[in-house]
Design a protein around this motif. Structure first.
Motif, PDB file in Angstrom:
ATOM      1  N   HIS A 141       0.689  -1.290  -0.164  1.00 14.79           N
ATOM      2  CA  HIS A 141       0.082   0.075  -0.097  1.00 14.79           C
ATOM      3  C   HIS A 141       0.901   1.145  -0.178  1.00 14.79           C
ATOM      4  O   HIS A 141       0.313   2.463  -0.060  1.00 14.79           O
ATOM      5  CB  HIS A 141      -0.790  -0.192   1.258  1.00 14.79           C
ATOM      6  N   ASP A 179      -3.897  -1.984   8.186  1.00 11.93           N
ATOM      7  CA  ASP A 179      -2.081  -2.163   8.483  1.00 11.93           C
ATOM      8  C   ASP A 179      -1.853  -0.934   9.524  1.00 11.93           C
ATOM      9  O   ASP A 179      -2.659   0.023   9.648  1.00 11.93           O
ATOM     10  CB  ASP A 179      -1.349  -1.797   7.211  1.00 11.93           C
ATOM     11  N   ALA A 180      -0.818  -1.123  10.505  1.00 16.21           N
ATOM     12  CA  ALA A 180      -0.593  -0.369  11.316  1.00 16.21           C
ATOM     13  C   ALA A 180      -0.070   1.001  10.636  1.00 16.21           C
ATOM     14  O   ALA A 180      -0.271   2.150  11.203  1.00 16.21           O
ATOM     15  CB  ALA A 180       0.745  -0.774  12.207  1.00 16.21           C
ATOM     16  N   HIS A 181       0.620   0.729   9.302  1.00 14.12           N
ATOM     17  CA  HIS A 181       1.022   2.202   8.886  1.00 14.12           C
ATOM     18  C   HIS A 181      -0.180   2.656   7.892  1.00 14.12           C
ATOM     19  O   HIS A 181      -0.781   1.695   7.428  1.00 14.12           O
ATOM     20  CB  HIS A 181       2.303   1.749   7.938  1.00 14.12           C
ATOM     21  N   ASP A 268       0.189  -6.399  11.840  1.00  9.08           N
ATOM     22  CA  ASP A 268       1.292  -5.089  12.615  1.00  9.08           C
ATOM     23  C   ASP A 268       0.748  -4.065  13.721  1.00  9.08           C
ATOM     24  O   ASP A 268       1.316  -3.799  14.458  1.00  9.08           O
ATOM     25  CB  ASP A 268       2.324  -4.542  11.615  1.00  9.08           C
ATOM     26  N   GLY A 312       1.356  -5.955   6.147  1.00  9.33           N
ATOM     27  CA  GLY A 312       2.411  -6.107   7.362  1.00  9.33           C
ATOM     28  C   GLY A 312       2.256  -7.163   8.488  1.00  9.33           C
ATOM     29  O   GLY A 312       1.029  -7.743   8.588  1.00  9.33           O
ATOM     30  N   TYR A 314       5.449  -8.372  11.545  1.00 11.42           N
ATOM     31  CA  TYR A 314       6.764  -8.594  11.666  1.00 11.42           C
ATOM     32  C   TYR A 314       7.264  -9.108  13.096  1.00 11.42           C
ATOM     33  O   TYR A 314       6.524  -8.842  14.097  1.00 11.42           O
ATOM     34  CB  TYR A 314       7.513  -7.526  11.374  1.00 11.42           C
TER      35      TYR A 314
HETATM   36 ZN   LIG Z   1       2.695  -2.361   8.008  1.00 10.29          ZN
END
Ligand SMILES: [Zn+2]
Length: 335
Positions: A141, A179-181, A268, A312, A314
């Protein structure tokens, strides 16, 4: 269906990229889900990759023709990988990159990422015919119009949706990005496209929003282009996350029903994620489940076909929210 790319063997380390080695989240998810399958039996909920790959025209539906030409050029494509993975500093030094340890050419990563994009396209088609498909890959993204960013060389979300639009299979789509971002590439690419409505719930003060608003060439940083529904979550707001998401879905509901929903899943935001830039968002496994069931319920009530892309996640425990989500789908036989 759960779509798995079993052909995917090229690693970043093969190309000399020294991102800290972490267990591969998708492998761990699969290993865990296999507990639901009798030994020796191919899981009925699993499908493999077909031959779908983005064509040049597909790539140009999201990216500039000049950028696509560079990605297809055997020499220029290596420069684009260096930029996307931030392998060379402004001073010209290597950053987390050791070409002498590489056994494969950097440019081969481009083909791998095109193949990931093909997986996302296959997932979207399967979601249209089956109602639900989860691809253990994809969700790039951060890919922008004329450059790659944050390990995302191209934007498979926008490429996939627009390729379906071009074939007449769909007219409109929603993107729900958890997603966290921030889904900054998707937001910027779809800013003037009324056929794709974007929702992104993300850390409000972490990368890419921690970057300068103006780029070094004086142009505005496209990461700050807002999604149609933009939901920043700030440090310390973990307990407000699910309510903020519910409000966002309510706003999304005011738009006409789409033909397809693409969910950029993102493991994430999980509290045990190990990527330093996710540190300000720490959802528990229970909160992750609340997030996931809220969206799933919302889509089911409206009978909307949903293609999930993993994006994501990780570290050693990043597989846990994804595996729990998919286990619930397998248990209710909705895969
Ligand atoms: Zn992310």
């Amino acid at each position: 269906m759960i779509l798995v790319n079993t052909r995917d063997t090229l690693t970043l380390a093969d190309c000399g990229i020294l991102v800290p080695v972490m267990p591969k989240t998708t492998d761990l998810v699969l290993r865990h889900l296999a507990d639901n399958t009798r030994e020796g039996e191919r899981p009925v909920w699993m499908i493999g990759r077909d031959e779908t790959k983005p064509t040049r025209s597909d790539l140009e539906r999201a990216h500039s023709p000049e950028y696509v030409a560079r990605l297809l050029d055997p020499y220029a494509r290596e420069r684009e990988i260096e930029r996307t993975f931030e392998l060379i500093t402004e001073e010209g030094d290597y950053h987390r990159y050791d070409p002498s340890s590489a056994t494969r050419r950097l440019g081969e990563l481009v083909d791998k990422l095109f193949d990931v994009c093909g997986g996302s396209m296959q997932c979207m088609r399967r979601a249209l015919s089956r109602g639900f498909c989860f691809f253990l890959g994809g969700g790039m993204h951060h890919g922008q119009y004329d450059y790659g960013s944050g390990f995302c060389l191209i934007n498979d979300i926008v490429i996939g949706i627009r390729s379906l639009q071009a074939t007449g299979l769909i007219r409109t789509a929603w993107v729900i990005d958890t997603d966290a971002h921030k889904g900054d590439g998707t937001a910027a690419l779809c800013a003037d496209d009324e056929s794709i409505i974007t929702l992104s719930i993300h850390m409000g003060d972490s990368w890419p929003l921690s970057e300068p608003r103006t780029r070094s060439d004086g142009r505005p940083n496209p990461s700050f282009v807002p999604s149609d529904i933009e939901i920043p979550v700030y440090d310390g707001e973990n307990d407000a996350y699910v309510e903020k998401l519910a409000n966002g879905l309510e706003q999304l509901d005011a738009f006409p029903r789409p033909d397809l929903v693409v969910s950029v899943y993102g493991a994430d935001p999980y509290e045990h994620d190990e990527l330093p830039s996710t540190a300000t968002l720490r959802l528990t496994l229970e909160q992750m489940a609340e997030r996931d069931e809220l969206i799933r319920q919302f889509l089911r009530e409206r009978e909307l076909p949903a293609a999930y892309l993993h994006s994501g996640g990780y570290g050693h425990r990043a597989w846990e929210p994804t595996a729990a989500f998919l286990r619930r789908r397998i248990a209710e036989a909705s895969v």
